[in-house]
Design a protein around this motif. Structure first.
Motif, PDB file in Angstrom:
ATOM      1  N   PRO A  19       6.497  23.514  15.490  1.00  0.00           N
ATOM      2  CA  PRO A  19       5.371  24.428  15.357  1.00  0.00           C
ATOM      3  C   PRO A  19       4.445  24.166  14.157  1.00  0.00           C
ATOM      4  O   PRO A  19       3.247  23.989  14.333  1.00  0.00           O
ATOM      5  CB  PRO A  19       6.037  25.805  15.237  1.00  0.00           C
ATOM      6  N   ALA A  20       4.989  24.163  12.953  1.00  0.00           N
ATOM      7  CA  ALA A  20       4.114  24.086  11.774  1.00  0.00           C
ATOM      8  C   ALA A  20       3.313  22.788  11.756  1.00  0.00           C
ATOM      9  O   ALA A  20       2.117  22.789  11.449  1.00  0.00           O
ATOM     10  CB  ALA A  20       4.938  24.207  10.495  1.00  0.00           C
ATOM     11  N   ALA A  21       3.949  21.662  12.108  1.00  0.00           N
ATOM     12  CA  ALA A  21       3.240  20.383  12.057  1.00  0.00           C
ATOM     13  C   ALA A  21       2.112  20.347  13.081  1.00  0.00           C
ATOM     14  O   ALA A  21       1.007  19.869  12.787  1.00  0.00           O
ATOM     15  CB  ALA A  21       4.216  19.228  12.289  1.00  0.00           C
ATOM     16  N   VAL A  61       8.310  34.913  13.704  1.00  0.00           N
ATOM     17  CA  VAL A  61       8.925  34.873  12.375  1.00  0.00           C
ATOM     18  C   VAL A  61       7.965  34.421  11.274  1.00  0.00           C
ATOM     19  O   VAL A  61       8.252  34.601  10.100  1.00  0.00           O
ATOM     20  CB  VAL A  61      10.177  33.956  12.331  1.00  0.00           C
ATOM     21  N   CYS A  62       6.839  33.851  11.627  1.00  0.00           N
ATOM     22  CA  CYS A  62       5.943  33.287  10.607  1.00  0.00           C
ATOM     23  C   CYS A  62       5.483  34.355   9.616  1.00  0.00           C
ATOM     24  O   CYS A  62       4.869  35.342  10.016  1.00  0.00           O
ATOM     25  CB  CYS A  62       4.730  32.633  11.261  1.00  0.00           C
ATOM     26  N   PRO A  63       5.758  34.168   8.325  1.00  0.00           N
ATOM     27  CA  PRO A  63       5.391  35.192   7.350  1.00  0.00           C
ATOM     28  C   PRO A  63       3.905  35.185   7.012  1.00  0.00           C
ATOM     29  O   PRO A  63       3.419  36.071   6.316  1.00  0.00           O
ATOM     30  CB  PRO A  63       6.221  34.816   6.118  1.00  0.00           C
ATOM     31  N   MET A 115      -3.135  28.601   6.536  1.00  0.00           N
ATOM     32  CA  MET A 115      -2.370  29.514   5.686  1.00  0.00           C
ATOM     33  C   MET A 115      -0.888  29.137   5.582  1.00  0.00           C
ATOM     34  O   MET A 115      -0.131  29.770   4.861  1.00  0.00           O
ATOM     35  CB  MET A 115      -2.464  30.953   6.215  1.00  0.00           C
ATOM     36  N   CYS A 116      -0.479  28.127   6.320  1.00  0.00           N
ATOM     37  CA  CYS A 116       0.941  27.745   6.362  1.00  0.00           C
ATOM     38  C   CYS A 116       1.462  27.358   4.985  1.00  0.00           C
ATOM     39  O   CYS A 116       0.792  26.652   4.229  1.00  0.00           O
ATOM     40  CB  CYS A 116       1.108  26.566   7.332  1.00  0.00           C
ATOM     41  N   ILE A 117       2.656  27.859   4.638  1.00  0.00           N
ATOM     42  CA  ILE A 117       3.267  27.532   3.347  1.00  0.00           C
ATOM     43  C   ILE A 117       4.469  26.598   3.519  1.00  0.00           C
ATOM     44  O   ILE A 117       5.279  26.445   2.602  1.00  0.00           O
ATOM     45  CB  ILE A 117       3.698  28.816   2.594  1.00  0.00           C
ATOM     46  N   ASN A 118       4.585  25.983   4.690  1.00  0.00           N
ATOM     47  CA  ASN A 118       5.657  25.008   4.947  1.00  0.00           C
ATOM     48  C   ASN A 118       7.052  25.563   4.675  1.00  0.00           C
ATOM     49  O   ASN A 118       7.910  24.883   4.109  1.00  0.00           O
ATOM     50  CB  ASN A 118       5.469  23.740   4.101  1.00  0.00           C
ATOM     51  N   CYS A 119       7.248  26.817   5.079  1.00  0.00           N
ATOM     52  CA  CYS A 119       8.540  27.448   4.788  1.00  0.00           C
ATOM     53  C   CYS A 119       9.605  27.073   5.812  1.00  0.00           C
ATOM     54  O   CYS A 119      10.778  27.327   5.610  1.00  0.00           O
ATOM     55  CB  CYS A 119       8.380  28.961   4.752  1.00  0.00           C
ATOM     56  N   MET A 120       9.186  26.504   6.949  1.00  0.00           N
ATOM     57  CA  MET A 120      10.096  26.015   7.998  1.00  0.00           C
ATOM     58  C   MET A 120      10.815  27.135   8.748  1.00  0.00           C
ATOM     59  O   MET A 120      11.739  26.865   9.507  1.00  0.00           O
ATOM     60  CB  MET A 120      11.119  25.021   7.437  1.00  0.00           C
ATOM     61  N   LEU A 121      10.430  28.377   8.523  1.00  0.00           N
ATOM     62  CA  LEU A 121      11.060  29.461   9.285  1.00  0.00           C
ATOM     63  C   LEU A 121      10.836  29.254  10.778  1.00  0.00           C
ATOM     64  O   LEU A 121      11.705  29.534  11.601  1.00  0.00           O
ATOM     65  CB  LEU A 121      10.479  30.828   8.882  1.00  0.00           C
ATOM     66  N   CYS A 122       9.642  28.767  11.120  1.00  0.00           N
ATOM     67  CA  CYS A 122       9.334  28.592  12.551  1.00  0.00           C
ATOM     68  C   CYS A 122      10.254  27.558  13.196  1.00  0.00           C
ATOM     69  O   CYS A 122      10.603  27.680  14.367  1.00  0.00           O
ATOM     70  CB  CYS A 122       7.865  28.242  12.745  1.00  0.00           C
ATOM     71  N   TYR A 123      10.659  26.533  12.437  1.00  0.00           N
ATOM     72  CA  TYR A 123      11.579  25.534  13.003  1.00  0.00           C
ATOM     73  C   TYR A 123      12.954  26.137  13.228  1.00  0.00           C
ATOM     74  O   TYR A 123      13.615  25.867  14.220  1.00  0.00           O
ATOM     75  CB  TYR A 123      11.668  24.306  12.081  1.00  0.00           C
TER      76      TYR A 123
HETATM   77  S1  SF4 Z   1       6.735  29.901   9.719  1.00  0.00           S
HETATM   78 FE1  SF4 Z   1       5.994  27.840  10.158  1.00  0.00          FE
HETATM   79  S2  SF4 Z   1       3.761  28.061  10.503  1.00  0.00           S
HETATM   80 FE2  SF4 Z   1       4.472  29.955   9.461  1.00  0.00          FE
HETATM   81  S3  SF4 Z   1       4.153  29.541   7.264  1.00  0.00           S
HETATM   82 FE3  SF4 Z   1       6.281  28.941   7.721  1.00  0.00          FE
HETATM   83  S4  SF4 Z   1       6.184  26.723   8.215  1.00  0.00           S
HETATM   84 FE4  SF4 Z   1       4.060  27.552   8.310  1.00  0.00          FE
END
Ligand code: SF4
Ligand code: FES
Lengths: 249, 112
Positions: A174-176, A217-219, A151-159
């Motif tokens: 995290p996302a990678a 934080v992951c949306p 479901m990840c949208i590569n928003c980079m909030l987790c980084y």
């Molecule tokens: S916060 Fe990280 S894991 Fe969650 S959707 Fe965004 S990039 Fe993907």
């Protein structure tokens, strides 16, 4: 109420004229049903057309509008002004990423990290079945085992939420790692061993100190922290089994 | 990328976390409340037999040792996270070394 206002403090940086970033304050009309992105769009349309930021879908799907909103990484199209009004809102580019211009960050390192986990289906060449035999079918249970990570949208909030990415620029993040696990879990995939080279390395899961903010934080509720913990357990089992004499390569 | 040896310390860390979370509350209730407050009154022979058993001793040593390794791993990363990465080697040696010494002390106290 008409004429109500809300204050946005936005970090500005134009590398050709500014030596360093600085905050600029804007008064924006307050509407209860406006999100932060609406307010930023209003500034760009009515006050300063040079304000630079990324956005596209306005509905939490494209993952491009992530910014630090009062210090927390959020999708600005999903944060309502009424969460803060009448207090001012501070908007900054996503933390730990180099700033290209205003609220736009340089994403190259993230793109490289995503690619490093080989986020695609890998098949052993000699085990590929001929095209006429049709697709590889998957049961609902097999789909469920990786769906959350997909479901990840590569928003980079987790980084931007992870203190380790701030300290260790090489941390795969995290996302990678969650995306790598998404393919490892896929019943059609045979590439786990190749991905382990990266995922089980010091720069990936073993750099994680389990702060857990990524999952907070992951949306999209991907739970990248969970993916990392699962990868740690599996890699530890791999490590001990590799010590057994009959599994030695 | 280099293959990591982190699984050794991580597995000690997680084993310590699991064991402490399961056993410590039960032991606190038992030794801190149930027996001192007289909720249960085991006979001397019973307690003596239990405490002297090698399995009990092994359990106590494991609890102390794995608990210390859990602390060592957590504390090492806490120090690194607050910015002491340049002292990594020293911190690593001090933390896991401390856990090893603690294990030795536990063995000495319980067995000798
Ligand atoms: S916060 Fe990280 S894991 Fe969650 S959707 Fe965004 S990039 Fe993907
Ligand atoms: S604009 Fe697409 S996620 Fe916010």
């Amino acid at each position: 109420m008409p004429d109500e206002k809300i204050t946005l403090e936005i970090l500005r940086y134009h590398p050709e004229t500014d030596e360093e970033p600085s905050f600029q304050t804007f008064e924006v009309p307050y509407h209860e049903d406006w999100v932060v992105l609406d307010a930023i769009n209003w500034i760009k349309e009515h006050v300063d057309g040079t304000l630079t930021y990324r956005w596209s879908c306005r509905m939490g799907v494209c993952g491009s509008c992530g910014m630090m909103v009062n210090g927390t990484p959020r999708l600005t199209c999903a944060v309502f002004l009424n969460e803060f009004h009448p207090e001012p809102i501070k908007i900054e580019p996503l933390a730990y990423f180099p700033v290209e211009r205003d609220l736009v960050t340089v994403m190259d390192s993230f793109m490289e990290k995503l690619q490093s986990v080989k986020p695609w289906l890998i098949r052993n060449e000699d085990e590929e079945k001929p095209l006429e035999e049709g697709e590889y079918l998957q049961s609902p249970a097999e789909l469920a085992s990786y769906k959350q990570f997909s479901m990840c949208i590569n928003c980079m909030l987790c980084y931007a939420a992870c203190p380790v990415t701030g300290l260790e620029s090489e941390f795969v993040g995290p996302a990678a790692i969650a995306l790598g696990m998404r393919y490892n879990r896929d019943s059609r995939d045979q590439g786990r061993e190749q991905r382990q080279e990266v995922i089980a390395s010091h720069d990936a899961i073993w750099n994680c100190t389990f702060v857990g903010e990524c999952s907070v934080v992951c949306p999209k509720d991907v739970d990248p922290a969970g993916a990392i913990q699962q990868a740690k357990v599996e890699s530890t089992i791999d490590w001990y089994t590799s010590l057994l004499p009959w599994t030695k390569k | 990328m280099a293959k990591s040896n982190e699984p050794i310390v991580w597995s000690l860390f997680s084993a310590g976390g699991v064991l402490t979370a399961l056993a410590a509350p039960a032991l606190i209730v038992l030794l801190g409340f149930a027996i001192p407050l007289g909720w249960i009154t085991p006979s001397f022979e019973h307690v003596d037999g239990l405490v002297g058993h090698w399995l009990t001793k092994l359990f106590v040593v494991a609890l102390v040792s794995l608990g210390l390794f859990h602390w060592a791993h957590r504390f090492r990363f806490t120090l690194i996270d607050i910015g002491l990465k340049s002292l990594d080697t020293l911190i690593t040696v001090a933390c896991y070394g401390g856990a090893i010494v603690g294990t030795g002390v536990a063995v000495y106290v319980v067995w000798l």
